[in-house]
Design an enzyme around this catalytic site. Sequence first.
Site, PDB file in Angstrom:
ATOM      1  N   ASP A   1       8.346  19.181 -22.888  1.00 40.68           N
ATOM      2  CA  ASP A   1       9.483  18.262 -22.878  1.00 40.68           C
ATOM      3  C   ASP A   1      10.212  18.284 -21.528  1.00 40.68           C
ATOM      4  OD1 ASP A   1      11.271  16.641 -24.725  1.00 40.68           O
ATOM      5  OD2 ASP A   1      12.728  18.101 -23.997  1.00 40.68           O
TER       6      ASP A   1
ATOM      7  N   GLU B   1      -6.185  32.282 -19.894  1.00 39.25           N
ATOM      8  CA  GLU B   1      -6.630  33.575 -20.418  1.00 39.25           C
ATOM      9  C   GLU B   1      -7.203  33.427 -21.823  1.00 39.25           C
ATOM     10  OE1 GLU B   1      -3.432  36.372 -20.616  1.00 39.25           O
ATOM     11  OE2 GLU B   1      -2.808  35.934 -18.560  1.00 39.25           O
TER      12      GLU B   1
HETATM   13  C1  NOJ Z   1      12.390  13.988 -24.573  1.00 44.83           C
HETATM   14  C2  NOJ Z   1      12.198  13.956 -26.055  1.00 44.83           C
HETATM   15  O1  NOJ Z   1      11.055  13.220 -26.349  1.00 44.83           O
HETATM   16  C3  NOJ Z   1      13.466  13.333 -26.619  1.00 44.83           C
HETATM   17  O2  NOJ Z   1      13.330  13.031 -27.984  1.00 44.83           O
HETATM   18  C4  NOJ Z   1      14.609  14.266 -26.370  1.00 44.83           C
HETATM   19  O3  NOJ Z   1      15.816  13.657 -26.772  1.00 44.83           O
HETATM   20  C5  NOJ Z   1      14.712  14.627 -24.888  1.00 44.83           C
HETATM   21  N1  NOJ Z   1      13.459  14.896 -24.273  1.00 44.83           N
HETATM   22  C6  NOJ Z   1      15.555  15.865 -24.720  1.00 44.83           C
HETATM   23  O4  NOJ Z   1      14.854  16.974 -25.203  1.00 44.83           O
END
Ligand code: NOJ
Length: 549
Positions: free
Chosen positions: A210, A261
């Site tokens: 993310d 790994e």
């Molecule tokens: C991207 C994620 O897909 C989204 O749903 C989220 O609100 C933001 N990153 C923050 O984590």
Amino acid sequence: MTHDDHEWWRTAVIYQVYPRSFADADGDGTGDLRGITARLEHVADLGADAIWLSPFYPSPQADGGYDVADYRDVDPRYGDLQDADDLLERAHTLGLRVVVDLVPNHCSDQHTLFRRALAAPPGSPERALFHFRDGGGPGGDEPPNDWESMFQGPAWTRVTEADGTPGQWYLHLFAPEQPDWNWDDRRVHDEFETTLRFWLDRGVDGFRVDVCDAIVKAPGLPDWPHATHGVVEPVDGVMPPMWDQEGIHDVFRAWRRILDEYEGPRILCAEAWLPPERAARIVRPDEMHQAFNFAYLSLPWDAAAIRDTVDTSLAANTAVGAPTTWVLSNHDVMRHASRFGYDGPVELESGVGVDDPQPDRALGLRRARAATLVMLGLPGSAYLYQGEELGLPEVTTLPDDVRQDPVWERSGHRTRGRDGCRVPLPWTADGPSFGFGASADTWLPQPEDFGTFAVAEQTGDPASTLELYRAALAFRASSGLAAGELRWLEERGTADAGLLAWTTGPVTVVANTGTAPVALPAGTIVLRSVPDAVTEGMLAPDAAVWIRA
Ligand code: NOJ
């Protein structure tokens, strides 16, 4: 499978499961891991190679689980670690790999380490795990810099110190409940390496990472008076101080060494809203395996724009030896069956309310089906979002008082946000929640007509969107088209307006985004996006076909 097992990710079709909305086994109106396990056969039957699970970790759900309070456990709403193990085992038995979400830019304000940081004094080692700063202006009343949160409002929140006085501020690029980790501190690296190993040891096949491009901030956190929306472009050649800083790459290299790994390969996929040439730097051979292609996701239904982005994406990724990925929808954007039902540009993440202009559903679905044959006819790897195989539209009629996306509150009820693409899936035509679970009271309400999109309704109907996806994925796998090399059939500029035509492997893909029919090349049509796609050798507008040469 056209590549050997070791290279599975280069051509993989990866199906995104949003756990809250996939299937509800315990009948509380919210999806859960046992629900997913029970329905995994649907994903295997569809012909996907892997699933990606959005976060299911303990979380107050301030941002749909992207506010993680404990990276190494399962939220009781979703089950427990045994359920996660069972899900992995069932997926592997069905031949599906499992990618989980890693959220390294921020945690939840309920994470133990953030709670400790709040309780500790300014300048303490506990606070050094996050970005705490004194405020500006008299009395420290102003945020330390001018950064905006992605969910609107300042990216800083002021805390109250232990003695009750107004204190320091902490940085959160997203909601105040999502404090940003400070990746200048070695302990943060250790924390995430432990998390990687925890899930790798349990058998996951990879991580979708993310906002991975935000973890390292420019030294000194300098002001940046430009807002960020969608794909982040440099301004006068300079990347914003919170995105795509050079330091991110060393972190990814360290993670890659850990993944290597393990028996595998296990993969890393970057979530980074960057242009293809910047995203490609994350998938150099010793970093991540894949990066989402948000330039592609952001495209309108327009042949010239699609061709440009396909070319720049393939060029950027080929230069570093990485596969290109393609995606049309995810849990953050308006579903493409609705996006393509508007003429003109669409705000991807802003949502639609019942009083806003509504999409043309039939047009949107027709174009979405054509766009699917375009995407799945491109070489590389593709990501699907749960429900797109049903042609599910965005739910544009949600009552405002059920909205959960933090942007709705943060924007003072101006931006509706992303709930419309997160409504629980319909599995059957009837039942309290169309087969989602035993409760009619689902965490977001389903519209009355959702049952018409149900998996059971579409199965076996050759004209359905679901059977189109199944056929496309089966042919994609057996023909090896995803491992082919793309060659355009027409020189740029000589093609009819709206015509997209290329070959990859043994397949010719032709799509028509224009308003007049276009002539098709010779060959046997193996798939058409809609039953009326072709008349007397001409491809209708808003349609696509696959042809075997
Ligand atoms: C991207 C994620 O897909 C989204 O749903 C989220 O609100 C933001 N990153 C923050 O984590």
